[in-house]
Design an enzyme around this catalytic site. Structure first.
Site, PDB file in Angstrom:
ATOM      1  N   LYS A  13      49.345 -16.253  86.163  1.00  0.00           N
ATOM      2  CA  LYS A  13      50.436 -15.305  85.871  1.00  0.00           C
ATOM      3  C   LYS A  13      50.003 -14.244  84.847  1.00  0.00           C
ATOM      4  CE  LYS A  13      53.491 -18.521  84.591  1.00  0.00           C
ATOM      5  NZ  LYS A  13      52.784 -19.785  84.891  1.00  0.00           N
ATOM      6  N   ARG A  88      62.149 -19.851  83.095  1.00  0.00           N
ATOM      7  CA  ARG A  88      61.420 -21.052  83.502  1.00  0.00           C
ATOM      8  C   ARG A  88      62.377 -22.176  83.884  1.00  0.00           C
ATOM      9  NH1 ARG A  88      56.195 -20.349  80.764  1.00  0.00           N
ATOM     10  NH2 ARG A  88      54.761 -22.026  81.255  1.00  0.00           N
ATOM     11  N   ARG A 127      39.897 -22.501  82.006  1.00  0.00           N
ATOM     12  CA  ARG A 127      40.396 -21.272  81.369  1.00  0.00           C
ATOM     13  C   ARG A 127      39.902 -21.160  79.928  1.00  0.00           C
ATOM     14  NH1 ARG A 127      46.624 -19.822  81.606  1.00  0.00           N
ATOM     15  NH2 ARG A 127      46.922 -21.852  80.653  1.00  0.00           N
ATOM     16  N   ARG A 160      42.742 -23.208  75.185  1.00  0.00           N
ATOM     17  CA  ARG A 160      44.084 -23.464  74.650  1.00  0.00           C
ATOM     18  C   ARG A 160      44.303 -24.953  74.438  1.00  0.00           C
ATOM     19  NH1 ARG A 160      48.408 -20.185  78.224  1.00  0.00           N
ATOM     20  NH2 ARG A 160      49.479 -22.173  78.011  1.00  0.00           N
ATOM     21  N   ARG A 171      52.430 -30.555  82.077  1.00  0.00           N
ATOM     22  CA  ARG A 171      52.959 -29.213  82.363  1.00  0.00           C
ATOM     23  C   ARG A 171      53.234 -29.042  83.855  1.00  0.00           C
ATOM     24  NH1 ARG A 171      48.414 -25.834  80.128  1.00  0.00           N
ATOM     25  NH2 ARG A 171      49.616 -23.996  80.703  1.00  0.00           N
TER      26      ARG A 171
END
Ligand code: AMP
Length: 213
Positions: A13, A88, A127, A160, A171
């Site tokens: 996103k 969300r 990531r 992260r 998540r």
């Protein structure tokens, strides 16, 4: 132009939103980035939400609504904005509709990105992000040019805290439980687009073509 970007964690996103920000000249508003900044600055909200983020849970809807409402009423968002990571939950979407009615605004596009779960996990665990400029890389498909340094800042890239495997699983579960029902909330609206999150540049070119039409 008001765009809402939806999709599971890891779908990219932030990367799509940044690409659209550059092409359309309207700000990318990431609620995840706003929350992480609040944590780093140690604000009242930051102190409250730090543990929630670490666990991969969701911040309460009312706190999110205050954060977003303040941000979208800033000067730079008056010509439009790209919302990434908000809404969300269905209650957040309902609150956003009420706020937009009050502000006389409307959503032009809801871009709902999707990818299979194996792809999401691969993207999340690979990531990396520049702690200075926020640029996002992926060690598989969006590699930095020089080892693990940011191409723009030369600073060491970070992973992260919530991109570690146990939090990733949590998540993804939270997404299925709380965020997926939003698809039904939006799917019959004008401007709803379901987009497979494959090659970033090709997808962005296609989106721009569609917007120009
Ligand atoms: P993101 O950068 O979008 O993946 O968001 C990182 C984390 O911030 C999420 O896992 C949530 O803990 C929190 N968060 C971001 N946006 C929201 C939202 N709209 N509602 C509740 N929590 C959020």
């Amino acid at each position: 132009m008001i765009i809402v970007i939806m999709g599971p964690p890891g779908v990219g996103k932030g990367t799509y939103a940044k690409g659209l920000e550059e092409r359309l000249g309207i700000p990318h508003i990431s609620t995840g980035d706003l929350l992480r900044a609040a944590v780093d600055e140690g604000t009242e909200l930051g102190l409250e939400v730090r543990k929630i983020l670490e666990k991969g849970k969701l911040v309460p809807d009312d706190d999110m609504m205050i954060l977003v409402s303040k941000r979208i009423q800033k000067e730079d968002a008056q010509k439009g904005f790209i919302l990434d990571g908000f809404p969300r939950t269905v209650p957040q979407a309902e609150m956003l509709d009420r706020l937009f009615d009050k502000l006389n605004k409307k959503i032009d596009y809801i871009m709902d990105f999707f990818l299979d779960e194996a792809g999401l996990i691969q993207r999340l665990s690979n990531r990396r992000q520049c702690p200075q400029c926020g640029r996002i890389y992926n060690l598989i498909n969006i590699k930095p040019k020089n080892d693990l340094l940011c191409d723009d800042c030369g600073i060491e890239l970070m992973q992260r805290d919530d991109d570690h495997s146990e939090v990733i699983q949590k998540r993804l579960l939270v997404y299925k439980d709380k965020t997926q029902p939003l698809i039904h909330y939006y799917e019959n609206r004008k401007g709803y687009l379901k987009i497979e999150a494959i090659n970033v540049d090709d997808v962005l070119d296609e989106i721009m073509e569609l917007i120009k039409q």
